[in-house]
Motif scaffolding. Sequence first.
Motif, PDB file in Angstrom:
ATOM      1  N   TYR A   1      12.877  14.669  -6.908  1.00  0.00           N
ATOM      2  CA  TYR A   1      12.167  15.098  -5.697  1.00  0.00           C
ATOM      3  C   TYR A   1      11.149  13.997  -5.422  1.00  0.00           C
ATOM      4  O   TYR A   1      10.224  13.781  -6.211  1.00  0.00           O
ATOM      5  CB  TYR A   1      11.476  16.444  -5.919  1.00  0.00           C
ATOM      6  CG  TYR A   1      12.367  17.460  -6.591  1.00  0.00           C
ATOM      7  CD1 TYR A   1      13.260  18.230  -5.857  1.00  0.00           C
ATOM      8  CD2 TYR A   1      12.334  17.628  -7.975  1.00  0.00           C
ATOM      9  CE1 TYR A   1      14.096  19.146  -6.477  1.00  0.00           C
ATOM     10  CE2 TYR A   1      13.166  18.538  -8.604  1.00  0.00           C
ATOM     11  CZ  TYR A   1      14.048  19.296  -7.858  1.00  0.00           C
ATOM     12  OH  TYR A   1      14.875  20.192  -8.485  1.00  0.00           O
ATOM     13  N   ASN A   2      11.324  13.282  -4.322  1.00  0.00           N
ATOM     14  CA  ASN A   2      10.533  12.085  -4.066  1.00  0.00           C
ATOM     15  C   ASN A   2       9.425  12.342  -3.048  1.00  0.00           C
ATOM     16  O   ASN A   2       9.662  12.947  -2.005  1.00  0.00           O
ATOM     17  CB  ASN A   2      11.441  10.956  -3.568  1.00  0.00           C
ATOM     18  CG  ASN A   2      12.574  10.646  -4.531  1.00  0.00           C
ATOM     19  OD1 ASN A   2      12.432  10.827  -5.742  1.00  0.00           O
ATOM     20  ND2 ASN A   2      13.697  10.185  -4.012  1.00  0.00           N
ATOM     21  N   SER A   3       8.250  11.857  -3.375  1.00  0.00           N
ATOM     22  CA  SER A   3       7.068  11.988  -2.538  1.00  0.00           C
ATOM     23  C   SER A   3       6.463  10.592  -2.402  1.00  0.00           C
ATOM     24  O   SER A   3       6.667   9.734  -3.276  1.00  0.00           O
ATOM     25  CB  SER A   3       6.081  12.958  -3.215  1.00  0.00           C
ATOM     26  OG  SER A   3       4.857  13.028  -2.535  1.00  0.00           O
ATOM     27  N   PHE A   4       5.709  10.357  -1.331  1.00  0.00           N
ATOM     28  CA  PHE A   4       5.244   8.994  -1.072  1.00  0.00           C
ATOM     29  C   PHE A   4       3.794   8.978  -0.577  1.00  0.00           C
ATOM     30  O   PHE A   4       3.416   9.799   0.263  1.00  0.00           O
ATOM     31  CB  PHE A   4       6.147   8.316  -0.034  1.00  0.00           C
ATOM     32  CG  PHE A   4       7.603   8.345  -0.421  1.00  0.00           C
ATOM     33  CD1 PHE A   4       8.137   7.376  -1.255  1.00  0.00           C
ATOM     34  CD2 PHE A   4       8.430   9.371   0.018  1.00  0.00           C
ATOM     35  CE1 PHE A   4       9.473   7.425  -1.636  1.00  0.00           C
ATOM     36  CE2 PHE A   4       9.761   9.430  -0.349  1.00  0.00           C
ATOM     37  CZ  PHE A   4      10.289   8.454  -1.183  1.00  0.00           C
ATOM     38  N   LEU A   5       3.028   8.025  -1.097  1.00  0.00           N
ATOM     39  CA  LEU A   5       1.618   7.863  -0.733  1.00  0.00           C
ATOM     40  C   LEU A   5       1.455   6.529  -0.029  1.00  0.00           C
ATOM     41  O   LEU A   5       1.795   5.480  -0.579  1.00  0.00           O
ATOM     42  CB  LEU A   5       0.750   7.918  -2.001  1.00  0.00           C
ATOM     43  CG  LEU A   5      -0.763   7.927  -1.820  1.00  0.00           C
ATOM     44  CD1 LEU A   5      -1.217   9.231  -1.143  1.00  0.00           C
ATOM     45  CD2 LEU A   5      -1.453   7.771  -3.179  1.00  0.00           C
ATOM     46  N   ILE A   6       0.934   6.569   1.208  1.00  0.00           N
ATOM     47  CA  ILE A   6       0.754   5.355   2.012  1.00  0.00           C
ATOM     48  C   ILE A   6      -0.725   5.232   2.359  1.00  0.00           C
ATOM     49  O   ILE A   6      -1.323   6.146   2.945  1.00  0.00           O
ATOM     50  CB  ILE A   6       1.606   5.400   3.308  1.00  0.00           C
ATOM     51  CG1 ILE A   6       3.085   5.565   2.960  1.00  0.00           C
ATOM     52  CG2 ILE A   6       1.387   4.126   4.115  1.00  0.00           C
ATOM     53  CD1 ILE A   6       3.588   6.987   2.959  1.00  0.00           C
TER      54      ILE A   6
ATOM     55  N   GLU B   1       0.817  -1.222   0.000  1.00  0.00           N
ATOM     56  CA  GLU B   1       0.000   0.000   0.000  1.00  0.00           C
ATOM     57  C   GLU B   1       0.851   1.274   0.000  1.00  0.00           C
ATOM     58  O   GLU B   1       0.463   2.296   0.551  1.00  0.00           O
ATOM     59  CB  GLU B   1      -0.952   0.036   1.220  1.00  0.00           C
ATOM     60  CG  GLU B   1      -1.936  -1.111   1.302  1.00  0.00           C
ATOM     61  CD  GLU B   1      -1.429  -2.270   2.140  1.00  0.00           C
ATOM     62  OE1 GLU B   1      -1.767  -3.432   1.804  1.00  0.00           O
ATOM     63  OE2 GLU B   1      -0.699  -2.035   3.107  1.00  0.00           O
ATOM     64  N   THR B   2       2.025   1.196  -0.627  1.00  0.00           N
ATOM     65  CA  THR B   2       2.954   2.329  -0.608  1.00  0.00           C
ATOM     66  C   THR B   2       3.440   2.640  -2.020  1.00  0.00           C
ATOM     67  O   THR B   2       4.006   1.773  -2.691  1.00  0.00           O
ATOM     68  CB  THR B   2       4.171   2.030   0.289  1.00  0.00           C
ATOM     69  OG1 THR B   2       3.712   1.678   1.605  1.00  0.00           O
ATOM     70  CG2 THR B   2       5.091   3.236   0.383  1.00  0.00           C
ATOM     71  N   THR B   3       3.217   3.870  -2.456  1.00  0.00           N
ATOM     72  CA  THR B   3       3.605   4.301  -3.803  1.00  0.00           C
ATOM     73  C   THR B   3       4.575   5.464  -3.720  1.00  0.00           C
ATOM     74  O   THR B   3       4.337   6.436  -3.000  1.00  0.00           O
ATOM     75  CB  THR B   3       2.359   4.755  -4.604  1.00  0.00           C
ATOM     76  OG1 THR B   3       1.387   3.705  -4.610  1.00  0.00           O
ATOM     77  CG2 THR B   3       2.730   5.111  -6.044  1.00  0.00           C
ATOM     78  N   ALA B   4       5.659   5.348  -4.493  1.00  0.00           N
ATOM     79  CA  ALA B   4       6.601   6.467  -4.627  1.00  0.00           C
ATOM     80  C   ALA B   4       6.201   7.289  -5.840  1.00  0.00           C
ATOM     81  O   ALA B   4       5.929   6.750  -6.909  1.00  0.00           O
ATOM     82  CB  ALA B   4       8.024   5.953  -4.780  1.00  0.00           C
ATOM     83  N   ILE B   5       6.159   8.615  -5.662  1.00  0.00           N
ATOM     84  CA  ILE B   5       5.931   9.549  -6.771  1.00  0.00           C
ATOM     85  C   ILE B   5       7.221  10.333  -6.921  1.00  0.00           C
ATOM     86  O   ILE B   5       7.523  11.227  -6.120  1.00  0.00           O
ATOM     87  CB  ILE B   5       4.750  10.496  -6.483  1.00  0.00           C
ATOM     88  CG1 ILE B   5       3.503   9.704  -6.101  1.00  0.00           C
ATOM     89  CG2 ILE B   5       4.481  11.392  -7.690  1.00  0.00           C
ATOM     90  CD1 ILE B   5       2.355  10.581  -5.602  1.00  0.00           C
ATOM     91  N   ARG B   6       7.984   9.983  -7.937  1.00  0.00           N
ATOM     92  CA  ARG B   6       9.319  10.578  -8.105  1.00  0.00           C
ATOM     93  C   ARG B   6       9.296  11.591  -9.244  1.00  0.00           C
ATOM     94  O   ARG B   6       9.015  11.249 -10.394  1.00  0.00           O
ATOM     95  CB  ARG B   6      10.359   9.489  -8.369  1.00  0.00           C
ATOM     96  CG  ARG B   6      10.431   8.422  -7.271  1.00  0.00           C
ATOM     97  CD  ARG B   6      11.476   7.355  -7.575  1.00  0.00           C
ATOM     98  NE  ARG B   6      12.823   7.901  -7.503  1.00  0.00           N
ATOM     99  CZ  ARG B   6      13.724   7.788  -8.476  1.00  0.00           C
ATOM    100  NH1 ARG B   6      13.404   7.195  -9.619  1.00  0.00           N
ATOM    101  NH2 ARG B   6      14.933   8.292  -8.328  1.00  0.00           N
TER     102      ARG B   6
END
Length: 574
Positions: free
Chosen positions: A48-53, A22-27
């Motif tokens: 620039y890395n962002s993450f959705l959990i 259930e974890t997505t990296a948005i790079r």
Amino acid sequence: MVALTEKTEKRLTIQTVEIGQETTAIRSLDWDRDRFDIEFGLQNGTTYNSFLIRGEQTALVDTSHEKFRQLYFDTLTGLIKPTDIDYLIISHTEPDHSGLVKDLLLMAPEITVVGSKVAIQFLEDFVHQPFKRRIVKNGGRLDLGNGHEFEFVIAPNLHWPDTIFSFDHKTKTLYTCDAFGLHYCSDSTFDEDLAAIEEDFHYYYDCLMGPNARSVLSALKRMAELKTISMIATGHGPLLSHNVEELVGRYRAWSKTQAKPETIIGIFYVSEYGYSDRLAQAIANGIGKTGVAVEIVDLGSEVDLQELRELVGRCTGLIVGLPPASGAASIQSALSTVLGSAKEKQAIGVFESGGGDDEPIDPLVSKFRNLGLITIFPAIRIKEAPTENTYKLCEEAGTDLAQWVTRDRSIKAMKSLGADLDKALGRLSGGLYIITAKKGDVSSAMLASWVAQSSFKPLGFSIAVAKDRAIESLMQVGDRFVLNVLEEGNFQPLMKHFLKRFGPGADRFQGVRTQPAENGAPILNDALAYMECEVVSRMDCGDHWAVYSTVYAGRVSKPDALTAVHHRKVGNHY
């Protein structure tokens, strides 16, 4: 640093990857960015890395740089409705990670922002609108459900005063923002190719984390209290999963070395005021070129005054960025502590922060002088938005101060070489050259004699450049410059001019006849010949870089004249 990645066009792209349950990296991939702030040269872009959990509730860890506004929100809204996000975890408020926070809160005003007390205070000044908030302390927890329980680690000064790490106990992922990151853009999400990234990893540490080595060690100690860390999800570059233990170990080793130096220079400033953060970083980078350790203290954060006294007492040099005259009482108290702890014969430098409400600079400089401190560079005055030349001036000021505090050590090192070996090494001779370079509005030059042709195919040569030379930052991989060849019997005026010790920000070319090369660098009109060159690679040689460059253009003004030769008698200096 590693070899230059070939690039064909400026481009920004987005990559989404499932990195855990259930974890997505948005790079956000910034392929062609070649400078992170003016003082931090890049050769492989950055991310620039962002993450959705997604647990029973959903959290977003950091956002992205504002240049990705459209791409980022197109991607995010394709993954989730912004109004379905319950929490926005702010690792720290530096704009490259929080540049889209205001936009997100306008889309979804019910989101609860999670961050340190300092981060929340900074955001209030940034978003200018009410928002829900949750301040976390070290060891604090946030349960998203479905096993995604976050534990927070307070990690100030890595490299902003408001930094936190966030650990997801389900995936054993530690979100660290800048720490353990690197400026390296590729399609590889993870660190499987250690050889490709390790030099950029070290360079990033030296530029951003090394000046805060004690804070790194404190953060590592707190990290050790967590369960096994399987992945470090960084804010820049590839995520660490294949080499976590190795790279964390390198941070520990580097920081232990950095935290126990013979010589320390302290930089004291208020990070969220004016341009002080970038100015301080430029000065720190200049100090770092000399190998001297730097301790950076944000007087606007929660400062332990006793620790501050002890640090000032240990420092051989102090650099102070002016705080706001109307600043909080705690800031004034911290500045008074620096003044009260300063010692006679310490080196001192002062810079304005350019926030419009600076403390008067001259009275502060006078106070330090009256205490017996020695002013090394003229006070740096900021009357308008800093330019590339301003940051270069700051870098050179930092280098000058560091060279001054290590002058006795440098002389001792020269004398340590055995007499016979010293004389034998001195019999190595070379030509005389002036290297000139220009990038944007910043230009520089240096006299060189350690130059040698290194290849026929391609046509290339090497130059030894001392790490503390001002021109060094203009000779990164991919940079272009001119090699000017001096003429035998006609080299004294140019050699004498470029041997002068230039003050920070001084124009190296004042009074010298030049014309621009195709690459923009100055050609010296009185040179025997010139070559236009491009840096291909750099090898670390202790106190120098061996810079290998290719040649793509050149001319000779006097075909029958000879190159000036530099003969030495000893090898312990130029």
